[in-house]
Write a protein that holds these residues in place. Structure first.
Motif, PDB file in Angstrom:
ATOM      1  N   ASP A  55       0.851  -1.198   0.000  1.00 11.70           N
ATOM      2  CA  ASP A  55       0.000   0.000   0.000  1.00 11.70           C
ATOM      3  C   ASP A  55       0.884   1.244   0.000  1.00 11.70           C
ATOM      4  OD1 ASP A  55      -1.877   1.991   0.419  1.00 11.70           O
ATOM      5  OD2 ASP A  55      -3.012   0.810   1.870  1.00 11.70           O
ATOM      6  N   THR A  56       0.676   2.108  -0.967  1.00 12.99           N
ATOM      7  CA  THR A  56       1.481   3.334  -1.085  1.00 12.99           C
ATOM      8  C   THR A  56       0.612   4.575  -0.889  1.00 12.99           C
ATOM      9  OG1 THR A  56       1.207   3.273  -3.489  1.00 12.99           O
ATOM     10  CG2 THR A  56       3.234   2.293  -2.569  1.00 12.99           C
ATOM     11  N   ARG A  57      -0.390   4.450  -0.033  1.00  9.98           N
ATOM     12  CA  ARG A  57      -1.235   5.608   0.259  1.00  9.98           C
ATOM     13  C   ARG A  57      -0.741   6.297   1.529  1.00  9.98           C
ATOM     14  NH1 ARG A  57      -7.024   3.101   0.534  1.00  9.98           N
ATOM     15  NH2 ARG A  57      -5.804   1.425   1.463  1.00  9.98           N
ATOM     16  N   LEU A  58      -0.961   7.595   1.569  1.00  9.53           N
ATOM     17  CA  LEU A  58      -0.624   8.404   2.723  1.00  9.53           C
ATOM     18  C   LEU A  58      -1.929   8.793   3.402  1.00  9.53           C
ATOM     19  CD1 LEU A  58       1.720   9.713   4.274  1.00  9.53           C
ATOM     20  CD2 LEU A  58       1.420  11.727   2.837  1.00  9.53           C
ATOM     21  N   LEU A  59      -2.044   8.421   4.653  1.00  9.61           N
ATOM     22  CA  LEU A  59      -3.249   8.659   5.436  1.00  9.61           C
ATOM     23  C   LEU A  59      -3.123  10.005   6.142  1.00  9.61           C
ATOM     24  CD1 LEU A  59      -5.845   7.145   6.503  1.00  9.61           C
ATOM     25  CD2 LEU A  59      -4.430   6.489   8.451  1.00  9.61           C
ATOM     26  N   VAL A  60      -4.116  10.881   5.952  1.00 17.38           N
ATOM     27  CA  VAL A  60      -4.150  12.187   6.617  1.00 17.38           C
ATOM     28  C   VAL A  60      -5.575  12.479   7.051  1.00 17.38           C
ATOM     29  CG1 VAL A  60      -2.197  13.145   5.322  1.00 17.38           C
ATOM     30  CG2 VAL A  60      -4.514  13.459   4.453  1.00 17.38           C
ATOM     31  N   ARG A  61      -5.702  13.428   7.965  1.00 17.27           N
ATOM     32  CA  ARG A  61      -7.040  13.844   8.399  1.00 17.27           C
ATOM     33  C   ARG A  61      -7.229  15.305   8.015  1.00 17.27           C
ATOM     34  NH1 ARG A  61     -10.025  14.380  13.908  1.00 17.27           N
ATOM     35  NH2 ARG A  61     -12.135  14.408  13.089  1.00 17.27           N
ATOM     36  N   PRO A  62      -7.922  15.549   6.896  1.00 19.80           N
ATOM     37  CA  PRO A  62      -8.102  16.919   6.438  1.00 19.80           C
ATOM     38  C   PRO A  62      -9.084  17.686   7.320  1.00 19.80           C
ATOM     39  CG  PRO A  62      -9.329  15.422   5.034  1.00 19.80           C
ATOM     40  CD  PRO A  62      -8.561  14.578   6.018  1.00 19.80           C
ATOM     41  N   ASP A  63      -9.076  18.984   7.147  1.00 24.10           N
ATOM     42  CA  ASP A  63     -10.040  19.848   7.816  1.00 24.10           C
ATOM     43  C   ASP A  63     -11.446  19.388   7.437  1.00 24.10           C
ATOM     44  OD1 ASP A  63     -11.787  22.572   7.516  1.00 24.10           O
ATOM     45  OD2 ASP A  63     -10.366  22.675   9.200  1.00 24.10           O
ATOM     46  N   ASP A  64     -12.353  19.382   8.392  1.00 23.65           N
ATOM     47  CA  ASP A  64     -13.719  18.917   8.135  1.00 23.65           C
ATOM     48  C   ASP A  64     -14.382  19.693   7.003  1.00 23.65           C
ATOM     49  OD1 ASP A  64     -13.491  17.022  10.150  1.00 23.65           O
ATOM     50  OD2 ASP A  64     -14.387  18.324  11.673  1.00 23.65           O
ATOM     51  N   ASN A  65     -14.077  20.978   6.867  1.00 23.79           N
ATOM     52  CA  ASN A  65     -14.675  21.802   5.814  1.00 23.79           C
ATOM     53  C   ASN A  65     -14.187  21.416   4.427  1.00 23.79           C
ATOM     54  OD1 ASN A  65     -16.121  23.342   7.707  1.00 23.79           O
ATOM     55  ND2 ASN A  65     -14.380  24.702   8.008  1.00 23.79           N
ATOM     56  N   ASP A  66     -13.011  20.804   4.335  1.00 24.68           N
ATOM     57  CA  ASP A  66     -12.433  20.414   3.048  1.00 24.68           C
ATOM     58  C   ASP A  66     -12.712  18.961   2.688  1.00 24.68           C
ATOM     59  OD1 ASP A  66     -11.313  22.949   2.888  1.00 24.68           O
ATOM     60  OD2 ASP A  66      -9.432  22.308   3.811  1.00 24.68           O
ATOM     61  N   ARG A  67     -13.109  18.166   3.651  1.00 23.21           N
ATOM     62  CA  ARG A  67     -13.216  16.724   3.440  1.00 23.21           C
ATOM     63  C   ARG A  67     -14.180  16.353   2.314  1.00 23.21           C
ATOM     64  NH1 ARG A  67     -15.472  11.821   5.038  1.00 23.21           N
ATOM     65  NH2 ARG A  67     -13.901  10.238   5.485  1.00 23.21           N
ATOM     66  N   GLU A  68     -15.340  16.985   2.278  1.00 19.87           N
ATOM     67  CA  GLU A  68     -16.338  16.647   1.260  1.00 19.87           C
ATOM     68  C   GLU A  68     -15.779  16.846  -0.149  1.00 19.87           C
ATOM     69  OE1 GLU A  68     -19.645  15.065  -0.286  1.00 19.87           O
ATOM     70  OE2 GLU A  68     -19.297  15.210   1.862  1.00 19.87           O
ATOM     71  N   ALA A  69     -15.112  17.972  -0.377  1.00 15.71           N
ATOM     72  CA  ALA A  69     -14.522  18.224  -1.699  1.00 15.71           C
ATOM     73  C   ALA A  69     -13.405  17.222  -1.995  1.00 15.71           C
ATOM     74  CB  ALA A  69     -13.986  19.646  -1.772  1.00 15.71           C
ATOM     75  N   LEU A  70     -12.621  16.877  -0.992  1.00 16.92           N
ATOM     76  CA  LEU A  70     -11.510  15.943  -1.187  1.00 16.92           C
ATOM     77  C   LEU A  70     -11.981  14.527  -1.494  1.00 16.92           C
ATOM     78  CD1 LEU A  70      -9.083  17.241   1.563  1.00 16.92           C
ATOM     79  CD2 LEU A  70      -8.730  17.342  -0.915  1.00 16.92           C
ATOM     80  N   LEU A  71     -13.200  14.197  -1.104  1.00 21.92           N
ATOM     81  CA  LEU A  71     -13.734  12.872  -1.425  1.00 21.92           C
ATOM     82  C   LEU A  71     -13.817  12.648  -2.934  1.00 21.92           C
ATOM     83  CD1 LEU A  71     -16.566  12.550   1.233  1.00 21.92           C
ATOM     84  CD2 LEU A  71     -14.472  11.188   1.106  1.00 21.92           C
ATOM     85  N   HIS A  72     -13.845  13.739  -3.713  1.00 21.45           N
ATOM     86  CA  HIS A  72     -13.933  13.639  -5.167  1.00 21.45           C
ATOM     87  C   HIS A  72     -12.560  13.712  -5.837  1.00 21.45           C
ATOM     88  CE1 HIS A  72     -18.231  13.917  -4.705  1.00 21.45           C
ATOM     89  NE2 HIS A  72     -18.063  14.991  -3.961  1.00 21.45           N
ATOM     90  N   HIS A  73     -11.514  13.826  -5.036  1.00 16.93           N
ATOM     91  CA  HIS A  73     -10.148  13.867  -5.566  1.00 16.93           C
ATOM     92  C   HIS A  73      -9.826  12.500  -6.169  1.00 16.93           C
ATOM     93  CE1 HIS A  73      -5.782  14.134  -5.636  1.00 16.93           C
ATOM     94  NE2 HIS A  73      -5.892  15.439  -5.389  1.00 16.93           N
ATOM     95  N   PRO A  74      -9.204  12.457  -7.359  1.00 20.54           N
ATOM     96  CA  PRO A  74      -8.963  11.157  -8.000  1.00 20.54           C
ATOM     97  C   PRO A  74      -8.020  10.231  -7.236  1.00 20.54           C
ATOM     98  CG  PRO A  74      -7.886  12.933  -9.217  1.00 20.54           C
ATOM     99  CD  PRO A  74      -8.740  13.575  -8.168  1.00 20.54           C
TER     100      PRO A  74
END
Length: 130
Positions: A55-74
């Motif tokens: 697994d080459t993913r990096l796990l982070v916890r984004p700001d709650d206000n940004d999370r919804e938009a980031l869910l659509h990140h490829p």
């Protein structure tokens, strides 16, 4: 019982993730659950690898206000176990048909995650860098 090591120490993507994470004030790396995990004080702000040794993913916890938009990140996925708590995993390797990894963008996501848990003095040191 200790967890088995779930990463390759020589992985160039891990080296890049370390460079990004350990550039933050007082950031530390410790192995947790067999994975490289990055701490601000005693709190986790990032982890390399989520599901297994390849697994080459990096796990982070984004700001709650940004999370919804980031869910659509490829490159974003909602990881098992961590996802319900607001964490997202971002693929660090280049994917066929996708633009190259934007490490500047990943560094911004890591910094946002760091700011969520860092002590005030750590955030001040980060802000003082400009």
């Amino acid at each position: 019982m200790a967890h088995p090591r779930m990463y390759d120490e020589d992985d160039p993507l891990l080296a890049r993730a370390r460079q990004v994470c350990l550039a933050l004030p007082e950031a530390q790396e410790r192995e947790s659950h067999g994975r490289p995990t990055f701490f601000a004080g005693s709190r986790v702000f990032a982890q390399f690898g989520v599901a297994g040794p390849d697994d080459t993913r990096l796990l982070v916890r984004p700001d709650d206000n940004d999370r919804e938009a980031l869910l659509h990140h490829p490159r974003a996925t909602v990881p098992p176990y961590y996802g319900p708590s607001g964490w997202l995993a971002f693929e660090c390797r280049d994917l066929p048909g996708e633009p190259e990894v934007d490490w500047t963008e990943l560094a911004e996501l890591v910094e946002d995650s760091y700011r969520r848990v860092a002590l005030v003095r750590m955030r001040r040191a980060l802000d003082a860098r400009g």
